[in-house]
Structures are given as structure tokens and as C-alpha cells.
Design a protein around this motif. Structure first.
Motif, PDB file in Angstrom:
ATOM      1  N   ALA A 118       0.824  -1.224   0.000  1.00 57.96           N
ATOM      2  CA  ALA A 118       0.000   0.000   0.000  1.00 57.96           C
ATOM      3  C   ALA A 118       0.847   1.259   0.000  1.00 57.96           C
ATOM      4  O   ALA A 118       0.305   2.367   0.009  1.00 57.96           O
ATOM      5  CB  ALA A 118      -0.925  -0.007   1.212  1.00 57.96           C
ATOM      6  N   SER A 146      -6.888   0.731  -1.521  1.00 59.35           N
ATOM      7  CA  SER A 146      -5.644   0.100  -1.063  1.00 59.35           C
ATOM      8  C   SER A 146      -5.610  -0.013   0.454  1.00 59.35           C
ATOM      9  O   SER A 146      -5.217  -1.045   1.014  1.00 59.35           O
ATOM     10  CB  SER A 146      -4.433   0.897  -1.552  1.00 59.35           C
ATOM     11  OG  SER A 146      -4.242   0.734  -2.931  1.00 59.35           O
ATOM     12  N   GLY A 149      -7.506  -2.816   1.784  1.00 59.22           N
ATOM     13  CA  GLY A 149      -6.750  -4.064   1.729  1.00 59.22           C
ATOM     14  C   GLY A 149      -5.833  -4.220   2.922  1.00 59.22           C
ATOM     15  O   GLY A 149      -5.687  -5.322   3.484  1.00 59.22           O
ATOM     16  N   VAL A 150      -5.207  -3.129   3.348  1.00 59.19           N
ATOM     17  CA  VAL A 150      -4.336  -3.160   4.531  1.00 59.19           C
ATOM     18  C   VAL A 150      -5.158  -3.493   5.782  1.00 59.19           C
ATOM     19  O   VAL A 150      -4.766  -4.314   6.614  1.00 59.19           O
ATOM     20  CB  VAL A 150      -3.616  -1.805   4.710  1.00 59.19           C
ATOM     21  CG1 VAL A 150      -2.873  -1.764   6.047  1.00 59.19           C
ATOM     22  CG2 VAL A 150      -2.647  -1.575   3.563  1.00 59.19           C
ATOM     23  N   ASN A 267       4.142  -2.324  -7.771  1.00 60.13           N
ATOM     24  CA  ASN A 267       2.978  -3.206  -7.633  1.00 60.13           C
ATOM     25  C   ASN A 267       3.374  -4.675  -7.623  1.00 60.13           C
ATOM     26  O   ASN A 267       2.620  -5.530  -7.138  1.00 60.13           O
ATOM     27  CB  ASN A 267       1.994  -2.971  -8.783  1.00 60.13           C
ATOM     28  CG  ASN A 267       1.480  -1.544  -8.840  1.00 60.13           C
ATOM     29  OD1 ASN A 267       1.685  -0.774  -7.911  1.00 60.13           O
ATOM     30  ND2 ASN A 267       0.832  -1.189  -9.926  1.00 60.13           N
ATOM     31  N   VAL A 296      -5.372  -3.991  -2.639  1.00 56.63           N
ATOM     32  CA  VAL A 296      -4.163  -3.155  -2.638  1.00 56.63           C
ATOM     33  C   VAL A 296      -3.722  -2.842  -4.061  1.00 56.63           C
ATOM     34  O   VAL A 296      -3.500  -1.681  -4.433  1.00 56.63           O
ATOM     35  CB  VAL A 296      -3.030  -3.839  -1.848  1.00 56.63           C
ATOM     36  CG1 VAL A 296      -1.702  -3.120  -2.095  1.00 56.63           C
ATOM     37  CG2 VAL A 296      -3.351  -3.846  -0.358  1.00 56.63           C
TER      38      VAL A 296
END
Length: 310
Positions: A118, A146, A149-150, A267, A296
């Protein structure tokens, strides 16, 4: 009749490597992805502060040999910026690394890589807070996706975990490390106008000096121990690959295709790291890990959509 295969000279191979930015970037991301795996392998084999300190001592020695003359030549430009260099080396290199190694004691390499993944979104946010660089709407959306996602990673896919505030200590540490390195990346905008190798050498020296403080604390606390043979191998990998070669490769790639296009390759880091964690450490890739990776990377893709090349 014997046939001998022509052998390409090593310098030609090196020249070819250094002229291919995409290969340089893929290798760089593989080294960075492998760093989290090695940090897990280092647990119990070498103490976090000694690994941090020794890696930068080794890198400083190598870089002093490579660009020591340039460091002396550009010293007048570096001297007024010593405070900045000390801060960047201490936070971006020493701070990030020791938090990474501490986090490896209580979280998985997969988690480390997903949270680290991230970082581009955090950099966008940092550029906005520090320099007022306003992200576009898609970049705001990408940052939020993102970060989701973390959060999913930290909560281990269970909302109840998040609501009960029982997030893993290691996940918190690597999140702080990610914020530190994102801040370092944002503040690179104000770097002295000296060659990249000279600047990197100065940062490595600052990191080596800054690492003596946590090393001293570790010794006083009785947590220091001499590395095992596995610990020395971890040190060699960390010093030569994530600390040295990857930095030189990334600098060269940015020179060839620009920072914007090169930054897109970050990425790949969580993908490499998660794959290595499964293959080497035997960690389990849970469904929430896959969902977090999608969030992410998808968020970064949204943030980078139609972004002008660097």
C-alpha cells in the motif's frame, strides 16, 4: 570435431542489463519482495538491531569504495544539508528496516508484503499533506481501496478482530514502517542536487550512524547475540540485494524511463513477496490474503490510471 560455444564477456552482459529498465525493475521488486521472507528467516538467527546496523555498515563500505571520490567532490553541496540527510537516513533506512525486522517476530511475510504494497497510496497521501499536491478523484478512490486491503490484512479477514482492537502487533509495526518510508519517498523531492550514487552513499552513512542507537539499546537490554551461520547468510543477502543492488538498479531504471513509470513496478513487490513466502516459508495464503492483494493492487491501479508518465 569439437564445437565451442561463444561466451559473452561479462561486461557486455552487464551493459545489456543496465540498458534494460524493465529487467532491472523486475529484479529490484523480486529483491524487495524477498526481503520480508529473509526477515522471517532471520528471527532467532540474528538480532534486529545488529542486522540493521551491520547491513548499513557493509553498504557504506562498498559505496565509499565506489563513489568516495564523488562524495568528497560534492561535499560543499552536501554539508549544508547534513540535517536533512541524517533525518532521511535515520527514518527511511534505519527506522524502516528495524521496524520491519521487529514486525517479523509477530506477523507473517505475506502480511508484511501486503501492507508494504500500500506504500504508493500512502505516498500519494503524504504528497498531499506535505506539499499540497492534490490527488485526482481516482487517486483518492485508489488510496481508500488500497487502505481497505491493509485493514483487511490486519483484521485477518474478520471484522470482529478489528472492532475488538486486537490487530497483530507485527502488522502495526510494518504499517508504521511503511508510513516512515513513504515519508522518506515524499521528502526526496527536496534532495540535494548531487549525483544519485553520491546521495545514496551519504544516506547509507547516515543510516549506519543512526543504527548505532538501537544497537546500543539492544545491547543494554540484553537482547543482542552474535549471529548464527544462518544469521550471517541473512545479513549477506540483505546487505547485497535489498540494500545495495536493488537501490542501484532502481536508480538506473528511473534514469532510463522516469520515476512515474518506474514507480508502477512497485505493484509487483507484494506479488513476489507473497509467492516467496508460500514457496520458501510454507506460509498459508488464506482467502482474505487474496482479497487484500486484489484491493491493494486494484487501488494502486486506480490511482495510477491515466497518470502522465514520469
Amino acid at each position: 570435431m569439437s564445437v565451442s560455444l561463444p561466451a559473452a564477456p561479462a561486461r557486455d552482459l552487464l551493459r545489456g542489463l543496465l540498458s534494460n529498465p524493465y529487467l532491472l525493475l523486475v529484479l529490484t521488486m523480486a529483491m524487495w519482495g524477498g526481503h520480508s521472507v529473509v526477515s522471517r528467516l532471520a528471527v532467532g538467527e540474528i538480532s534486529p538491531a545488529s542486522l540493521t546496523s551491520l547491513r548499513w555498515v557493509v553498504v557504506t563500505g562498498i559505496m565509499a569504495f565506489i563513489s568516495g571520490r564523488g562524495l568528497r567532490q560534492h561535499w560543499p553541496a552536501l554539508k549544508p544539508r547534513l540535517g536533512y540527510i541524517a533525518m532521511m537516513g535515520a527514518l527511511g533506512y534505519t527506522g524502516y528496516n528495524i521496524l520491519l525486522y521487529w514486525s517479523a517476530h509477530s506477523t507473517t511475510a505475506i502480511n508484511i508484503n501486503i501492507i508494504n504494497g500500500a506504500m504508493p497510496a500512502v505516498i500519494f497521501l503524504g504528497a498531499f499533506l506535505v506539499f499540497g499536491q492534490k490527488p485526482r478523484l481516482l487517486q483518492w478512490i485508489g488510496m481508500l481501496v488500497s487502505m481497505a486491503g491493509v485493514i483487511l490484512t490486519g483484521a485477518k479477514g474478520d471484522l470482529a478482530t478489528l472492532l475488538s482492537l486486537t490487530v497483530n502487533r507485527g502488522d502495526v509495526l510494518i504499517l508504521i514502517a511503511t508510513i516512515l518510508y513513504a515519508g522518506y519517498s515524499v521528502l526526496l523531492r527536496n534532495r540535494p542536487t548531487v549525483p544519485s550514487l553520491v546521495f545514496f552513499t551519504a544516506l547509507a552513512l547516515a543510516a549506519a550512524l543512526a543504527s548505532l542507537l538501537p544497537l546500543g539499546v539492544e545491547i543494554v537490554a540484553g537482547e543482542f547475540f552474535w549471529p548464527t551461520w544462518k544469521g550471517w547468510l541473512c545479513l549477506v543477502y540483505v546487505a547485497l540485494f535489498p540494500s545495495l543492488l536493488s537501490q542501484l538498479f532502481f536508480i538506473r531504471a528511473v534514469e532510463l524511463i522516469g520515476a512515474g513509470r518506474a514507480g508502477l513496478f512497485t505493484n509487483l513487490m507484494p506479488l513476489f513477496g507473497a509467492s516467496f513466502a508460500v514457496l520458501i516459508l510454507g506460509e498459508e495464503l488464506a482467502p482474505y490474503h487474496v482479497a487484500a492483494l486484489v484491493l491493494v493492487l486494484g487501488g494502486i491501479l486506480l490511482a495510477e490510471w491515466r497518470r502522465a508518465p514520469g
